[in-house]
Design a protein around this motif. Structure first.
Motif, PDB file in Angstrom:
ATOM      1  N   ASP A 195       0.819  -1.213   0.000  1.00 51.33           N
ATOM      2  CA  ASP A 195       0.000   0.000   0.000  1.00 51.33           C
ATOM      3  C   ASP A 195       0.854   1.264   0.000  1.00 51.33           C
ATOM      4  O   ASP A 195       0.449   2.310   0.524  1.00 51.33           O
ATOM      5  N   ALA A 196       2.028   1.191  -0.605  1.00 48.79           N
ATOM      6  CA  ALA A 196       2.928   2.352  -0.644  1.00 48.79           C
ATOM      7  C   ALA A 196       2.279   3.554  -1.304  1.00 48.79           C
ATOM      8  O   ALA A 196       2.502   4.704  -0.894  1.00 48.79           O
ATOM      9  N   ALA A 197       1.463   3.327  -2.334  1.00 48.09           N
ATOM     10  CA  ALA A 197       0.804   4.442  -3.020  1.00 48.09           C
ATOM     11  C   ALA A 197      -0.126   5.187  -2.076  1.00 48.09           C
ATOM     12  O   ALA A 197      -0.130   6.429  -2.025  1.00 48.09           O
ATOM     13  N   ALA A 198      -0.914   4.449  -1.311  1.00 49.68           N
ATOM     14  CA  ALA A 198      -1.820   5.076  -0.347  1.00 49.68           C
ATOM     15  C   ALA A 198      -1.040   5.804   0.737  1.00 49.68           C
ATOM     16  O   ALA A 198      -1.439   6.886   1.193  1.00 49.68           O
ATOM     17  N   ALA A 199       0.067   5.233   1.150  1.00 50.48           N
ATOM     18  CA  ALA A 199       0.899   5.868   2.170  1.00 50.48           C
ATOM     19  C   ALA A 199       1.445   7.202   1.669  1.00 50.48           C
ATOM     20  O   ALA A 199       1.454   8.200   2.402  1.00 50.48           O
ATOM     21  N   GLN A 200       1.894   7.236   0.419  1.00 46.98           N
ATOM     22  CA  GLN A 200       2.405   8.492  -0.127  1.00 46.98           C
ATOM     23  C   GLN A 200       1.291   9.528  -0.288  1.00 46.98           C
ATOM     24  O   GLN A 200       1.523  10.724  -0.056  1.00 46.98           O
ATOM     25  N   GLU A 201       0.113   9.101  -0.680  1.00 46.44           N
ATOM     26  CA  GLU A 201      -1.012  10.039  -0.778  1.00 46.44           C
ATOM     27  C   GLU A 201      -1.314  10.653   0.583  1.00 46.44           C
ATOM     28  O   GLU A 201      -1.578  11.856   0.691  1.00 46.44           O
ATOM     29  N   TYR A 202      -1.305   9.830   1.615  1.00 42.23           N
ATOM     30  CA  TYR A 202      -1.580  10.318   2.966  1.00 42.23           C
ATOM     31  C   TYR A 202      -0.511  11.318   3.397  1.00 42.23           C
ATOM     32  O   TYR A 202      -0.825  12.397   3.915  1.00 42.23           O
ATOM     33  N   MET A 203       0.749  11.002   3.160  1.00 38.99           N
ATOM     34  CA  MET A 203       1.822  11.910   3.555  1.00 38.99           C
ATOM     35  C   MET A 203       1.737  13.227   2.793  1.00 38.99           C
ATOM     36  O   MET A 203       1.970  14.301   3.364  1.00 38.99           O
ATOM     37  N   ALA A 204       1.407  13.159   1.516  1.00 37.09           N
ATOM     38  CA  ALA A 204       1.333  14.366   0.693  1.00 37.09           C
ATOM     39  C   ALA A 204       0.256  15.326   1.172  1.00 37.09           C
ATOM     40  O   ALA A 204       0.330  16.531   0.908  1.00 37.09           O
ATOM     41  N   ALA A 205      -0.739  14.816   1.897  1.00 36.42           N
ATOM     42  CA  ALA A 205      -1.818  15.652   2.418  1.00 36.42           C
ATOM     43  C   ALA A 205      -1.411  16.423   3.670  1.00 36.42           C
ATOM     44  O   ALA A 205      -2.193  17.244   4.184  1.00 36.42           O
ATOM     45  N   ASN A 206      -0.198  16.173   4.195  1.00 41.69           N
ATOM     46  CA  ASN A 206       0.347  16.908   5.349  1.00 41.69           C
ATOM     47  C   ASN A 206      -0.485  16.750   6.617  1.00 41.69           C
ATOM     48  O   ASN A 206      -0.519  17.657   7.458  1.00 41.69           O
ATOM     49  N   GLN A 207      -1.111  15.609   6.767  1.00 37.81           N
ATOM     50  CA  GLN A 207      -1.904  15.375   7.971  1.00 37.81           C
ATOM     51  C   GLN A 207      -1.123  14.633   9.054  1.00 37.81           C
ATOM     52  O   GLN A 207      -1.562  14.569  10.198  1.00 37.81           O
ATOM     53  N   ASN A 208      -0.001  14.075   8.700  1.00 39.83           N
ATOM     54  CA  ASN A 208       0.724  13.230   9.649  1.00 39.83           C
ATOM     55  C   ASN A 208       1.478  14.045  10.686  1.00 39.83           C
ATOM     56  O   ASN A 208       1.931  15.163  10.438  1.00 39.83           O
ATOM     57  N   PHE A 209       1.595  13.462  11.868  1.00 46.24           N
ATOM     58  CA  PHE A 209       2.467  13.978  12.925  1.00 46.24           C
ATOM     59  C   PHE A 209       3.510  12.896  13.175  1.00 46.24           C
ATOM     60  O   PHE A 209       3.199  11.826  13.684  1.00 46.24           O
ATOM     61  N   GLY A 210       4.739  13.173  12.802  1.00 47.58           N
ATOM     62  CA  GLY A 210       5.753  12.134  12.854  1.00 47.58           C
ATOM     63  C   GLY A 210       5.812  11.382  11.534  1.00 47.58           C
ATOM     64  O   GLY A 210       5.432  11.898  10.486  1.00 47.58           O
ATOM     65  N   LYS A 211       6.267  10.148  11.588  1.00 46.71           N
ATOM     66  CA  LYS A 211       6.609   9.402  10.381  1.00 46.71           C
ATOM     67  C   LYS A 211       5.491   8.470   9.905  1.00 46.71           C
ATOM     68  O   LYS A 211       4.742   7.897  10.704  1.00 46.71           O
TER      69      LYS A 211
END
Length: 329
Positions: free
Chosen positions: A306-322
């Protein structure tokens, strides 16, 4: 082995899980069974065709700049590692895979208190943050401004700055929640850049003096405000350009404040330099991670497929940390 391959430059859909040949270690290398790898902004740029892996072009374009896993085999000239060791470290690329080969100087023993996901989330951002603050010559008692305090580098830098003795650590983020969570890690003052002018807030928090050190991942959009927030003889280091790389800057402020600005990148450095940064981190910061004083913050874990979904999530700048990819079971 299985690996996530960039099949062509483009969006997340170009990331495909494929069978590729197992890597072959050389005499100075470790062959590592990857248990976890983490996402970095460079992975997205690489996927889009804008940041290729340094060095000779690999047969398969596999992103991933860090890993954690078990040593499967060692080269004839390797020192300090044996098969079975839990290790983690930096990569020029190739981390989204079941196995990687890495020069032994870039590897570290992973602390036993870290899960595979936490270990995989450590090397790139914690070494980057530590190296950047060292380049700025941060000393105890100085004041620091860290942009994107909820990002992987930001979370690392907040904690490392406190360990190095910073008297005041100010951070910017785009939500109150991120600032609250960063405060739990040692952030002294937070600025929501969507609602406040961070330069004005920095001057208020420092009695008009400004900060001695700025760690910036934004670049052009923040230049003028960074210069305003910088103290006399202040130092700023650029570790990213999320806000652009071109600006009409008033460079006179550098003379007025006797300030200095430098840029840095970790990925493209020669092995010798990356090895030095790794050893400096291993000596000064890793013991604090092993003791629990410095926390490795994992926001979300995805399976490798699910690397594609992970990159989409990160690109949305919603994450705190890694954001982390789990490899295998």
């Amino acid at each position: 082995m299985k690996a996530v391959v960039i099949t062509r430059p483009g969006g997340p859909e170009v990331l495909q899980l494929q069978d590729v040949p197992d890597p072959v270690p050389g005499p100075d290398d470790l062959l590592v069974r990857v248990r976890a790898t983490a996402l970095n902004r460079a992975d997205i740029l690489q996927r889009m065709g804008g940041y290729p892996q340094p060095g000779p072009k690999p047969a398969h374009d596999i992103p991933g700049m860090e890993y954690a896993g078990e040593v499967l085999a060692i080269g004839a000239r390797v020192e300090g590692f044996v098969p079975g060791d839990r290790v983690m470290g930096l990569l020029a690329g190739g981390g989204y895979a079941e196995q990687v080969v890495t020069h032994y100087r870039l590897a570290m023993k992973a602390p036993t208190n870290l899960s595979w996901e936490e270990a995989g989330a450590t090397p790139e951002v914690y070494i980057t943050a530590h190296d950047a603050l060292l380049q700025c010559g941060l000393v105890a008692g100085e004041r620091v401004l860290i942009h994107a305090a909820g990002s992987g580098v930001g979370v690392a830098a907040v904690q490392i700055a406190k360990v190095l003795g910073a008297s005041l650590v100010i951070g910017t983020a785009g939500s109150a929640d991120k600032l609250v969570r960063a405060a739990a890690l040692g952030l002294d003052a937070g600025v929501n850049y969507r609602e406040q002018d961070f330069a004005e807030e920095v001057l208020k928090a420092t009695g008009g003096r400004g900060v001695d050190v700025i760690l910036d991942v934004i670049g052009a959009d923040y230049w003028d405000r960074n210069m305003k927030a910088l103290a006399q003889k202040g130092r700023m280091i650029l570790v990213g350009l999320m806000g652009g790389n071109s600006t009409n800057a008033n460079i006179g402020v550098l003379l007025q404040k006797r300030a200095s600005v430098r840029g840095t990148t970790l990925r493209a450095r020669p092995i010798e330099e990356k090895g030095m940064a790794t050893r400096a981190f291993e000596k000064s910061v890793l013991p604090h991670i092993a003791s629990g004083r410095i926390k490795v913050v994992v926001d979300r874990v995805y399976p490798l497929a699910d690397a594609a979904a992970a990159q989409e999530y990160m690109a949305a700048n919603q994450n705190f940390g890694k954001v982390v990819l789990r490899v295998g079971e």
